[in-house]
Design a protein around this motif. Structure first.
Motif, short mmCIF file in Angstrom:
data_model
loop_
_atom_site.label_atom_id
_atom_site.label_comp_id
_atom_site.label_asym_id
_atom_site.label_seq_id
_atom_site.Cartn_x
_atom_site.Cartn_y
_atom_site.Cartn_z
N ASP A 1 -41.01 -92.92 -85.15
CA ASP A 1 -41.10 -92.12 -83.91
C ASP A 1 -39.71 -91.72 -83.41
OD1 ASP A 1 -41.65 -94.92 -81.53
OD2 ASP A 1 -39.99 -94.45 -82.91
N GLY A 2 -38.65 -92.07 -84.20
CA GLY A 2 -37.28 -91.68 -83.84
C GLY A 2 -36.57 -92.71 -83.01
N ARG A 3 -37.35 -93.65 -82.40
CA ARG A 3 -36.66 -94.70 -81.64
C ARG A 3 -36.07 -95.71 -82.62
NH1 ARG A 3 -40.16 -97.43 -77.38
NH2 ARG A 3 -41.55 -97.74 -79.20
N VAL A 4 -35.16 -96.52 -82.12
CA VAL A 4 -34.49 -97.50 -82.97
C VAL A 4 -34.74 -98.90 -82.42
CG1 VAL A 4 -32.27 -98.23 -83.98
CG2 VAL A 4 -32.68 -95.80 -83.50
N ARG A 5 -35.10 -99.80 -83.32
CA ARG A 5 -35.33 -101.21 -82.98
C ARG A 5 -34.10 -102.00 -83.39
NH1 ARG A 5 -37.24 -105.91 -85.28
NH2 ARG A 5 -38.93 -107.04 -84.21
N VAL A 6 -33.55 -102.76 -82.44
CA VAL A 6 -32.33 -103.52 -82.71
C VAL A 6 -32.60 -105.01 -82.53
CG1 VAL A 6 -29.89 -103.80 -82.18
CG2 VAL A 6 -30.98 -101.58 -81.80
N ASP A 7 -32.34 -105.79 -83.55
CA ASP A 7 -32.34 -107.25 -83.42
C ASP A 7 -30.98 -107.62 -82.84
OD1 ASP A 7 -33.13 -110.10 -85.54
OD2 ASP A 7 -31.70 -109.95 -83.87
N MET A 8 -30.95 -107.99 -81.59
CA MET A 8 -29.69 -108.18 -80.87
C MET A 8 -29.14 -109.60 -81.01
SD MET A 8 -28.87 -105.33 -79.34
CE MET A 8 -27.83 -105.80 -77.97
N GLY A 9 -29.79 -110.41 -81.83
CA GLY A 9 -29.30 -111.77 -82.03
C GLY A 9 -29.73 -112.67 -80.87
N GLN A 10 -29.35 -113.94 -80.98
CA GLN A 10 -29.74 -114.91 -79.96
C GLN A 10 -28.78 -114.85 -78.77
OE1 GLN A 10 -30.40 -118.91 -81.37
NE2 GLN A 10 -31.18 -118.18 -83.35
N PRO A 11 -29.30 -114.96 -77.55
CA PRO A 11 -28.41 -115.05 -76.39
C PRO A 11 -27.72 -116.41 -76.39
CG PRO A 11 -30.67 -115.44 -75.72
CD PRO A 11 -30.72 -115.09 -77.19
N ARG A 12 -26.47 -116.44 -75.90
CA ARG A 12 -25.77 -117.73 -75.82
C ARG A 12 -25.40 -117.97 -74.36
NH1 ARG A 12 -20.93 -117.34 -79.55
NH2 ARG A 12 -21.12 -115.10 -79.16
N PHE A 13 -25.92 -119.05 -73.78
CA PHE A 13 -25.77 -119.29 -72.34
C PHE A 13 -24.61 -120.23 -72.01
CE2 PHE A 13 -29.48 -116.98 -71.15
CZ PHE A 13 -30.43 -117.20 -72.13
N THR A 14 -24.09 -120.91 -73.02
CA THR A 14 -23.01 -121.85 -72.68
C THR A 14 -21.80 -121.05 -72.19
OG1 THR A 14 -22.41 -121.78 -75.00
CG2 THR A 14 -23.63 -123.71 -74.27
N PRO A 15 -21.21 -121.47 -71.05
CA PRO A 15 -20.11 -120.69 -70.45
C PRO A 15 -18.98 -120.38 -71.42
CG PRO A 15 -20.88 -122.36 -68.92
CD PRO A 15 -21.60 -122.60 -70.22
N SER A 16 -18.70 -121.30 -72.34
CA SER A 16 -17.56 -121.07 -73.25
C SER A 16 -17.82 -119.88 -74.18
CB SER A 16 -17.33 -122.33 -74.11
OG SER A 16 -18.52 -122.64 -74.83
N ALA A 17 -19.11 -119.48 -74.33
CA ALA A 17 -19.42 -118.36 -75.25
C ALA A 17 -18.99 -117.01 -74.68
CB ALA A 17 -20.92 -118.35 -75.55
N ARG B 1 -20.78 -116.03 -51.40
CA ARG B 1 -21.16 -116.94 -52.49
C ARG B 1 -22.35 -116.35 -53.22
NH1 ARG B 1 -24.37 -121.30 -53.85
NH2 ARG B 1 -23.32 -123.19 -54.68
N LEU B 2 -22.13 -115.86 -54.44
CA LEU B 2 -23.21 -115.25 -55.23
C LEU B 2 -23.78 -116.29 -56.18
CD1 LEU B 2 -21.46 -111.87 -56.24
CD2 LEU B 2 -22.79 -112.37 -54.16
N GLU B 3 -25.06 -116.09 -56.54
CA GLU B 3 -25.70 -116.92 -57.57
C GLU B 3 -25.94 -116.01 -58.79
OE1 GLU B 3 -25.55 -120.39 -55.97
OE2 GLU B 3 -27.26 -120.35 -57.37
N ILE B 4 -25.25 -116.29 -59.90
CA ILE B 4 -25.36 -115.38 -61.06
C ILE B 4 -25.87 -116.13 -62.30
CG2 ILE B 4 -23.52 -113.82 -60.30
CD1 ILE B 4 -21.68 -115.32 -62.36
N GLY B 5 -26.55 -115.39 -63.14
CA GLY B 5 -26.88 -115.88 -64.48
C GLY B 5 -25.79 -115.37 -65.42
N VAL B 6 -25.37 -116.19 -66.38
CA VAL B 6 -24.35 -115.73 -67.34
C VAL B 6 -24.87 -115.90 -68.76
CG1 VAL B 6 -22.41 -116.28 -65.80
CG2 VAL B 6 -23.13 -117.95 -67.54
N VAL B 7 -24.54 -114.94 -69.62
CA VAL B 7 -25.01 -114.99 -71.01
C VAL B 7 -24.10 -114.14 -71.87
CG1 VAL B 7 -26.62 -113.04 -70.68
CG2 VAL B 7 -27.04 -114.70 -72.52
N SER B 8 -23.92 -114.56 -73.12
CA SER B 8 -23.21 -113.72 -74.09
C SER B 8 -24.25 -113.08 -75.02
CB SER B 8 -22.22 -114.54 -74.93
OG SER B 8 -21.71 -113.74 -75.97
N MET B 9 -24.14 -111.76 -75.15
CA MET B 9 -24.93 -111.02 -76.15
C MET B 9 -23.97 -110.56 -77.25
SD MET B 9 -28.02 -111.23 -75.29
CE MET B 9 -28.52 -110.26 -76.72
#
Ligand SMILES: N[C@H](CCC[C@H](N)C(=O)O)C(=O)O
Length: 277
Positions: free
Chosen positions: A113-129, A149-157
């Motif tokens: 259909d022209g769209r593209v499917r991307v396997d983006m890998g596993q998210p990494r939540f450890t701050p050092s990532a 004071r904000l509350e944030i989620g952090v992740v490496s893609m």
């Protein structure tokens, strides 16, 4: 020296694609900034440079440069445009394409259909990532920004993301808080800042102030980051539709040991030639 390029976009996140397989050119940060300028150059959010792979098991390598000249590890919208580009340029006839990026390998599939499917890998939540200066891994981190004071989620893609939940993306202080989060000293390599409104467990609205570029009309890794952190916080349930200013992406995540999978469009706008110094 004149170099051929192709202008593309993924939901309004716009790119210049340069094939350095059939052409030769030297790309540096100053060139990138000059070409990125929307008045004195071509104009783009990111420049994507296509090269032969270093790993023989891969089909290509592609490098990602933000408008400020900084190199990024991953680009979700760019990956879809890359897959469309290499097929349009007859650099491959494959529909399943394996590509090396600075953030690791990606598996791309060009759908009928022209769209593209991307396997983006596993998210990494450890701050050092990311990296992010924090005492440990948790679904939400406190971040002092401009006295608040904000509350944030952090992740490496592959690239770093901070995600802030807001009541309404249209009135979210993206212009004010985006740059402050992007350059916050606890993110040693800066960070992409996402502003997520949860409409339903399977539907969010999202704006992203991108590292090295500013607010864009869409951010593929940002969409994945918002879904991953939202599921981890118990706010969302896969699959999730992510509504960005430029359009919608579908993001799936089966859970901690699984990859995130994103499906969306990739559009070609025009071809041109540009003098590279
Ligand atoms: N600004 C990002 C790279 C581009 C990501 C975005 N355009 C996408 O679609 O994922 C960074 O510095 O990590």
């Amino acid at each position: 020296m004149l170099v051929h390029f192709t202008k593309m976009h993924g939901l309004g996140n716009d790119f210049v694609m340069i094939d350095l397989i059939t052409q030769r050119a030297r790309i540096d940060a100053a060139q990138v900034r000059r070409l990125a300028d929307r008045r004195f150059g071509i104009g783009f959010d990111q420049l994507l440079v296509v090269e032969p792979p270093r790993d023989p098991d891969m089909d290509f390598r592609y490098r990602i440069y933000n408008a400020d000249g900084s190199e990024a590890e991953n680009c979700g919208n760019g990956a879809r445009c890359f897959a469309r580009f290499v097929r349009d340029q007859r650099l491959t006839h494959k529909r399943e394409i394996r590509v090396e990026t600075a953030g690791g390998p990606l598996m791309l599939a060009v759908q009928h259909d022209g769209r593209v499917r991307v396997d983006m890998g596993q998210p990494r939540f450890t701050p050092s990532a990311l990296p992010f200066d924090a005492p440990g891994d948790r679904p939400l981190h406190a971040l002092e920004v401009d006295g608040a004071r904000l509350e944030i989620g952090v992740v490496s893609m592959g690239n770093p993301h901070a995600v802030l939940q807001v009541a309404d993306v249209d009135s979210a202080p993206v212009a004010e808080l985006g740059p402050l989060i992007e350059a916050h000293p606890r993110f040693a390599c800066n960070v992409n800042a996402g502003f997520m409104e949860v409409v339903a467990p399977d539907y969010i609205r999202l704006r992203v102030f991108e590292r090295g570029t500013g607010e864009t009309w869409a951010c593929g890794t940002g969409a994945c980051a918002a879904v991953a952190t939202g599921i981890r916080q118990g706010l969302l349930k896969s699959p999730v539709t992510v509504a960005l200013p430029g359009g919608e992406l579908s993001v799936e995540w089966a859970g901690p040991d699984a990859s995130l999978v994103m499906v969306g469009p990739a559009e070609r706008v025009f071809d041109g030639r540009v003098a590279l110094r």
